[in-house]
Design a protein around this motif. Structure first.
Motif, short mmCIF file in Angstrom:
data_model
loop_
_atom_site.label_atom_id
_atom_site.label_comp_id
_atom_site.label_asym_id
_atom_site.label_seq_id
_atom_site.Cartn_x
_atom_site.Cartn_y
_atom_site.Cartn_z
N MET A 1 4.59 -10.80 7.73
CA MET A 1 3.24 -11.00 8.26
C MET A 1 2.29 -9.97 7.65
N THR A 2 1.20 -10.45 7.12
CA THR A 2 0.21 -9.57 6.50
C THR A 2 -0.46 -8.69 7.54
N THR A 3 -0.61 -7.40 7.21
CA THR A 3 -1.26 -6.46 8.12
C THR A 3 -2.61 -6.02 7.56
N TYR A 4 -3.57 -5.82 8.44
CA TYR A 4 -4.92 -5.42 8.06
C TYR A 4 -5.32 -4.18 8.85
N LYS A 5 -5.91 -3.21 8.16
CA LYS A 5 -6.42 -2.01 8.81
C LYS A 5 -7.78 -1.68 8.22
N LEU A 6 -8.80 -1.62 9.07
CA LEU A 6 -10.14 -1.25 8.64
C LEU A 6 -10.39 0.20 9.04
N THR A 7 -10.78 1.02 8.08
CA THR A 7 -11.11 2.42 8.33
C THR A 7 -12.59 2.63 8.08
N TYR A 8 -13.29 3.08 9.12
CA TYR A 8 -14.74 3.31 9.01
C TYR A 8 -15.15 4.25 10.14
N PHE A 9 -16.38 4.71 10.08
CA PHE A 9 -16.91 5.58 11.12
C PHE A 9 -17.00 4.85 12.47
N ASN A 10 -17.14 5.62 13.54
CA ASN A 10 -17.23 5.03 14.87
C ASN A 10 -18.66 4.61 15.19
N PHE A 11 -19.17 3.74 14.33
CA PHE A 11 -20.44 3.06 14.61
C PHE A 11 -20.46 1.75 13.85
N THR A 12 -21.54 1.02 13.96
CA THR A 12 -21.58 -0.32 13.37
C THR A 12 -21.72 -0.24 11.84
N GLY A 13 -22.91 0.00 11.32
CA GLY A 13 -23.11 0.22 9.90
C GLY A 13 -22.48 -0.82 9.00
N LEU A 14 -21.94 -0.36 7.88
CA LEU A 14 -21.36 -1.27 6.89
C LEU A 14 -19.98 -1.78 7.28
N GLY A 15 -19.39 -1.19 8.28
CA GLY A 15 -18.09 -1.67 8.74
C GLY A 15 -18.19 -2.89 9.63
N GLU A 16 -19.34 -3.06 10.28
CA GLU A 16 -19.45 -4.12 11.27
C GLU A 16 -19.37 -5.54 10.70
N PRO A 17 -19.98 -5.82 9.53
CA PRO A 17 -19.80 -7.17 8.97
C PRO A 17 -18.33 -7.50 8.70
N ILE A 18 -17.56 -6.50 8.31
CA ILE A 18 -16.12 -6.72 8.08
C ILE A 18 -15.42 -7.01 9.39
N ARG A 19 -15.77 -6.25 10.42
CA ARG A 19 -15.18 -6.50 11.74
C ARG A 19 -15.55 -7.90 12.24
N TYR A 20 -16.79 -8.29 12.05
CA TYR A 20 -17.22 -9.65 12.44
C TYR A 20 -16.39 -10.71 11.72
N LEU A 21 -16.24 -10.54 10.40
CA LEU A 21 -15.56 -11.57 9.61
C LEU A 21 -14.06 -11.64 9.92
N LEU A 22 -13.43 -10.49 10.06
CA LEU A 22 -12.02 -10.49 10.44
C LEU A 22 -11.83 -11.18 11.79
N SER A 23 -12.75 -10.90 12.71
CA SER A 23 -12.69 -11.53 14.03
C SER A 23 -12.93 -13.02 13.92
N TYR A 24 -13.94 -13.41 13.13
CA TYR A 24 -14.25 -14.83 12.92
C TYR A 24 -13.01 -15.59 12.43
N GLY A 25 -12.31 -14.98 11.50
CA GLY A 25 -11.14 -15.63 10.91
C GLY A 25 -9.89 -15.55 11.76
N GLY A 26 -10.00 -14.92 12.92
CA GLY A 26 -8.84 -14.82 13.80
C GLY A 26 -7.77 -13.88 13.31
N ILE A 27 -8.17 -12.92 12.47
CA ILE A 27 -7.20 -11.98 11.92
C ILE A 27 -7.12 -10.75 12.83
#
Length: 202
Positions: A1-27
């Motif tokens: 099973m493929t694993t995903y880990k996003l590393t970013y600061f504890n705020f929205t910024g440039l990490g948030e679009p990635i969080r949105y998309l991973l969530s959208y895709g059900g990952i």
């Protein structure tokens, strides 16, 4: 099973679009949020010394838009042909211009330079928002061809950050953009992410 880990600061910024998309895709992904104290200790371990970083099965990938485009292709949000993909990329870059104007002003530390940058921000922001508003209205409620793309998700996710640093809803007075953000945030997987994400100041 493929694993995903996003590393970013504890705020929205440039990490948030990635969080949105991973969530959208059900990952399912590890949302590793780095504190300002932790960052200097791990910076040298990051490709190019920057974040966000997406690890897929332990391999690191950098550059937020490259990561977002990768995920967009994975979830069929990058256009049905090369021309549509070009329009989507351009729309996302237009949103990026808006983000640059606001963000550069916010993070500037020199008082005199900050004052000058605020004048630029106050002049350019309405112009850019008007252009984006017109594009969404023309395209049936989305940025390109009346259908959901990664540019729409990129905009909605960036609005979190921009609204927080400005201190007001950046889409206020722009009904088409406001409706677009509402549609994105109502997508079930994204809505579920938003309900559980940590509360941050920006």
């Amino acid at each position: 099973m493929t694993t995903y880990k996003l590393t970013y600061f504890n705020f929205t910024g440039l990490g948030e679009p990635i969080r949105y998309l991973l969530s959208y895709g059900g990952i399912k992904f590890e949302d590793h949020r780095v504190s300002s104290e932790e960052w200097p200790k791990i910076k040298s371990k990051m490709p190019m010394g920057q974040m966000p970083i997406l690890e897929i099965d332990g391999k690191q990938y950098n550059q937020s838009k490259a990561i977002v485009r990768f995920l967009a292709k994975k979830f069929d949000l990058h256009g049905s042909d090369d021309y549509e993909a070009l329009e989507i990329d351009a729309a996302a870059d237009n949103v990026g211009d808006l983000g640059d104007v606001v963000s550069k002003y916010y993070w500037e530390e020199d008082p005199e330079q900050k004052k000058r940058m605020k004048e630029i921000e106050m002049e350019k922001r309405p112009l850019l928002l008007e252009k984006l508003e017109a594009q969404v209205k023309k395209n049936g409620g989305y940025f390109v061809n009346g259908k959901l793309s990664w540019a729409d998700i990129w905009f909605a996710a960036r609005c979190d950050y921009l609204s927080n640093i400005l201190g007001f809803d950046v889409t206020k007075g722009y009904p088409e953009l406001e409706k677009l953000v509402g549609k994105i945030r109502a997508i079930p997987n994204i809505k579920a992410y938003l309900e559980k994400r940590p509360k941050t100041h920006i």
